[in-house]
Design a protein around this motif. Sequence first.
Motif, PDB file in Angstrom:
ATOM      1  N   PHE A 284      36.748  48.255  30.665  1.00  0.00           N
ATOM      2  CA  PHE A 284      36.703  46.729  30.890  1.00  0.00           C
ATOM      3  C   PHE A 284      38.094  46.034  31.231  1.00  0.00           C
ATOM      4  CE2 PHE A 284      33.447  47.663  27.292  1.00  0.00           C
ATOM      5  CZ  PHE A 284      32.375  47.648  28.153  1.00  0.00           C
ATOM      6  N   ALA A 285      39.036  46.669  31.246  1.00  0.00           N
ATOM      7  CA  ALA A 285      40.601  46.057  31.517  1.00  0.00           C
ATOM      8  C   ALA A 285      41.388  46.907  32.353  1.00  0.00           C
ATOM      9  CB  ALA A 285      41.286  45.596  30.217  1.00  0.00           C
ATOM     10  N   PRO A 286      40.739  47.523  33.505  1.00  0.00           N
ATOM     11  CA  PRO A 286      41.313  48.764  34.190  1.00  0.00           C
ATOM     12  C   PRO A 286      42.841  48.166  34.781  1.00  0.00           C
ATOM     13  CG  PRO A 286      39.620  47.655  35.346  1.00  0.00           C
ATOM     14  CD  PRO A 286      39.392  46.956  34.049  1.00  0.00           C
ATOM     15  N   SER A 287      42.885  46.828  34.922  1.00  0.00           N
ATOM     16  CA  SER A 287      44.362  46.566  35.318  1.00  0.00           C
ATOM     17  C   SER A 287      45.536  46.673  34.440  1.00  0.00           C
ATOM     18  CB  SER A 287      44.386  44.990  35.665  1.00  0.00           C
ATOM     19  OG  SER A 287      43.907  44.096  34.776  1.00  0.00           O
ATOM     20  N   LEU A 288      45.231  46.960  33.142  1.00  0.00           N
ATOM     21  CA  LEU A 288      46.106  47.243  32.066  1.00  0.00           C
ATOM     22  C   LEU A 288      46.482  48.766  32.347  1.00  0.00           C
ATOM     23  CD1 LEU A 288      44.598  45.736  28.598  1.00  0.00           C
ATOM     24  CD2 LEU A 288      46.564  44.607  30.159  1.00  0.00           C
ATOM     25  N   GLN A 289      47.961  48.945  32.217  1.00  0.00           N
ATOM     26  CA  GLN A 289      48.421  50.533  31.994  1.00  0.00           C
ATOM     27  C   GLN A 289      48.507  50.975  30.825  1.00  0.00           C
ATOM     28  OE1 GLN A 289      52.199  50.431  34.604  1.00  0.00           O
ATOM     29  NE2 GLN A 289      51.759  48.334  34.975  1.00  0.00           N
ATOM     30  N   CYS A 290      47.183  51.502  30.265  1.00  0.00           N
ATOM     31  CA  CYS A 290      47.020  52.033  29.162  1.00  0.00           C
ATOM     32  C   CYS A 290      47.480  53.601  28.799  1.00  0.00           C
ATOM     33  CB  CYS A 290      45.536  51.702  28.467  1.00  0.00           C
ATOM     34  SG  CYS A 290      45.022  49.959  28.266  1.00  0.00           S
ATOM     35  N   GLN A 291      47.990  54.016  27.866  1.00  0.00           N
ATOM     36  CA  GLN A 291      48.320  55.242  27.697  1.00  0.00           C
ATOM     37  C   GLN A 291      48.339  55.486  26.179  1.00  0.00           C
ATOM     38  OE1 GLN A 291      51.571  56.530  29.718  1.00  0.00           O
ATOM     39  NE2 GLN A 291      51.674  58.530  28.634  1.00  0.00           N
ATOM     40  N   TRP A 292      47.605  56.782  25.768  1.00  0.00           N
ATOM     41  CA  TRP A 292      47.377  57.033  24.499  1.00  0.00           C
ATOM     42  C   TRP A 292      48.466  58.071  24.201  1.00  0.00           C
ATOM     43  CZ3 TRP A 292      42.431  60.037  22.500  1.00  0.00           C
ATOM     44  CH2 TRP A 292      42.613  60.435  21.433  1.00  0.00           C
ATOM     45  N   LEU A 293      49.395  57.606  23.097  1.00  0.00           N
ATOM     46  CA  LEU A 293      50.638  58.553  22.725  1.00  0.00           C
ATOM     47  C   LEU A 293      50.038  59.393  21.529  1.00  0.00           C
ATOM     48  CD1 LEU A 293      53.545  56.089  22.247  1.00  0.00           C
ATOM     49  CD2 LEU A 293      53.172  57.762  24.179  1.00  0.00           C
ATOM     50  N   THR A 294      50.086  61.005  21.737  1.00  0.00           N
ATOM     51  CA  THR A 294      49.442  61.828  20.858  1.00  0.00           C
ATOM     52  C   THR A 294      50.386  62.698  20.158  1.00  0.00           C
ATOM     53  OG1 THR A 294      49.196  63.499  22.662  1.00  0.00           O
ATOM     54  CG2 THR A 294      47.359  61.762  22.195  1.00  0.00           C
TER      55      THR A 294
END
Length: 705
Positions: free
Chosen positions: A310-320
């Motif tokens: 829904f918000a592909p313009s955000l640069q999302c990353q999951w820290l694991t």
Amino acid sequence: MELMIYPEGEHREGFRPGVGPSWIISTDEHQDDKPRLLLRSLSLERKKSELIWKKFSNWLKTDPISHTHTTPTLASACELLWALKETNDVSLHLRWPRGETLKIGAEVSRKQLQIQLDGEGDWLKIQGELTVDAQTVIELSELVRLVSQSKNRFIPLNERHFVALSQDLWGKIREMGMISEPSQDGLRLHPLMVTELSQIMDTTDSDLANDEAEGSQVGYYLKVQEQIQNWKPLVPPDLKAVLRDYQTHGFEWLIRLAEIQAGACLADDMGLGKTIQTLAVLLYRSEMGPALVVAPTSVCGNWLSEALRFAPSLQCQWLTQGSDWPLLEKSKLGQVWIISYNLFQQMPDDLLNDIHWGTVVLDEAQNIKNPLTKRSQTAMKLKAHFRLVTTGTPIENHLGELWNLFRFINPGLLGSHKSFNERFAFPIQREGNLEILNHLKQIISPFILRRTKTQVLVELPERTEMTIVLSMNEEERALYEAVRQEALNTVIEFQGQSEPSEIGRNRVRILAGLMKMRRACCHGRLLLPESSWESSKLVALMDIIQDLVASGHRALIFSQFVDYLQIIKKLMEHHEIGFQYLDGATPAGERTKRVKAFQEGKDDVFLISLKAGGVGLNLTGADYVIHMDPWWNPAVEDQASDRAHRFGQTKPVTIYRLICKNTIEEKMLVLHEKKRGLAESLLNGAEQSTPLNLDELKELLNGDA
């Protein structure tokens, strides 16, 4: 208090009403002490005294033996005196015992109170005074103290002298005391309470500021709050979803609070789209700094997938893992970091101090409800322009949990923990004080938004589906990799064979390997009965179920593995959660009996094997469906979900799928969309028109997601 009749005047002998002689021989010194007869109407005296006692009975307590009337409290005495003072009966005269008096001055109203605000660091200072008369002026903080200690509108100036506040003024001062707190030199007010104070005092925000407020901290807060009251920010055009009306309202509300640097608690019921509303906010604020989303491990994967969708313009990353900490130092505009609570509480102090976030989101914020936990203490150290918490259960056990949430979003608004308990928690929880409860609601209501499914039912989609992607723990991952490699070796062993008959004979071994991989995703004990490690799926399941039950919801839990359902069954028993159970071994009569019991409201959970209960049941008593493991054919899952989502259902239905990250389960979901022929091939063998080849099997067994 007693009533006396003085037929000859108040300096002569007195009688109780209706008691004593009817005829009195009286003399008058002004008439040469000549005797005269006075006739008393005893019946009239009794009748009039009864009317007087009835008129003032609200403040008097009567002794049935001595027939005396007393005021049970000093407050009652003051109210009685005031009522006597206001009466128009000229025949009533008040007499005090010698040397004893109780003085009450004229009533004081709101017009005699002066109040103004000044800046005082991060707070606002409330100054003012109440002019009682030319000789008596009470400073505002002292007035608030006196009113807080008094149970009525009469406040003491000394032991025998009282000031009568109008009922309206007394109520206003009490409310002011509730939203402010004492400081070393008077009273202080949280800036977010300016509008609330102006409403209490029936004035405008600007009238509360002093003459030098223009350009000051006070002036800034007043100006900004006034400007945004009717402002409607636009939903970002790059949000790839159409918000429903209540979701748009939620977005606008959140942005308005962010503009005045106020934190927010979005407390919508589960399934109303708190995530999509939050993503809209993150998009809107993407140019105001990097964002941090802290969530339970069980929903981090869903946050990432929803953001990408829904918000592909955000640069999302999951820290694991902790080794990813250096990445945070390179945070930039439009960057959104997703992190689990377990990893978040390990965040180094230098990162907490060095990074100033544009937006921080704590999802399922009940995870910080205990102020003594490491995760709560870590959260309080975060530096952020806008703080948002989302939770369907802002209060689970006691008001202290609400205090800690507000300590994060709006520090200081509810005072210290000690003062909060004294002012709100103890009176509400121990005494059931509704007045104090309403005061607390007044304070928090501008910063908490709560909608239930029932309230917005007309706007809800008939069916909401959500995939929750989970990370395996170390033991689970090791087991999974072992069985995956074993299955992959089997494929490689047969890859050189070309005869269809040979492939067909050996496919059983390959599919058995795939089955072991799928069972390894569910629980280690399905492969190693003696294993004792924790199951990521069951941890996530209990988080969901406990929240649902606490919120008044009911759920169906499906799995295709009966032995897995047995483990879940024991977990429900351990947590004392009532449930019904159904699998293929359940007799037809018992099956009907259990379905009927659930539909009639018994128990909150129904455990069902996919094959036995996926069709033919009406279970509209549930409004949530949880699939513990995916099936090759999505239509089978859909049929199971339709046990709750069918005619007769009056509530929206939410469907959860629990999936392990980087496993065959993720690939099965891809197959649901891209390779339906392959999925049917795995399920039904050679009957499918798109047969399974070894390259496709090998792709399923590949370790990459």
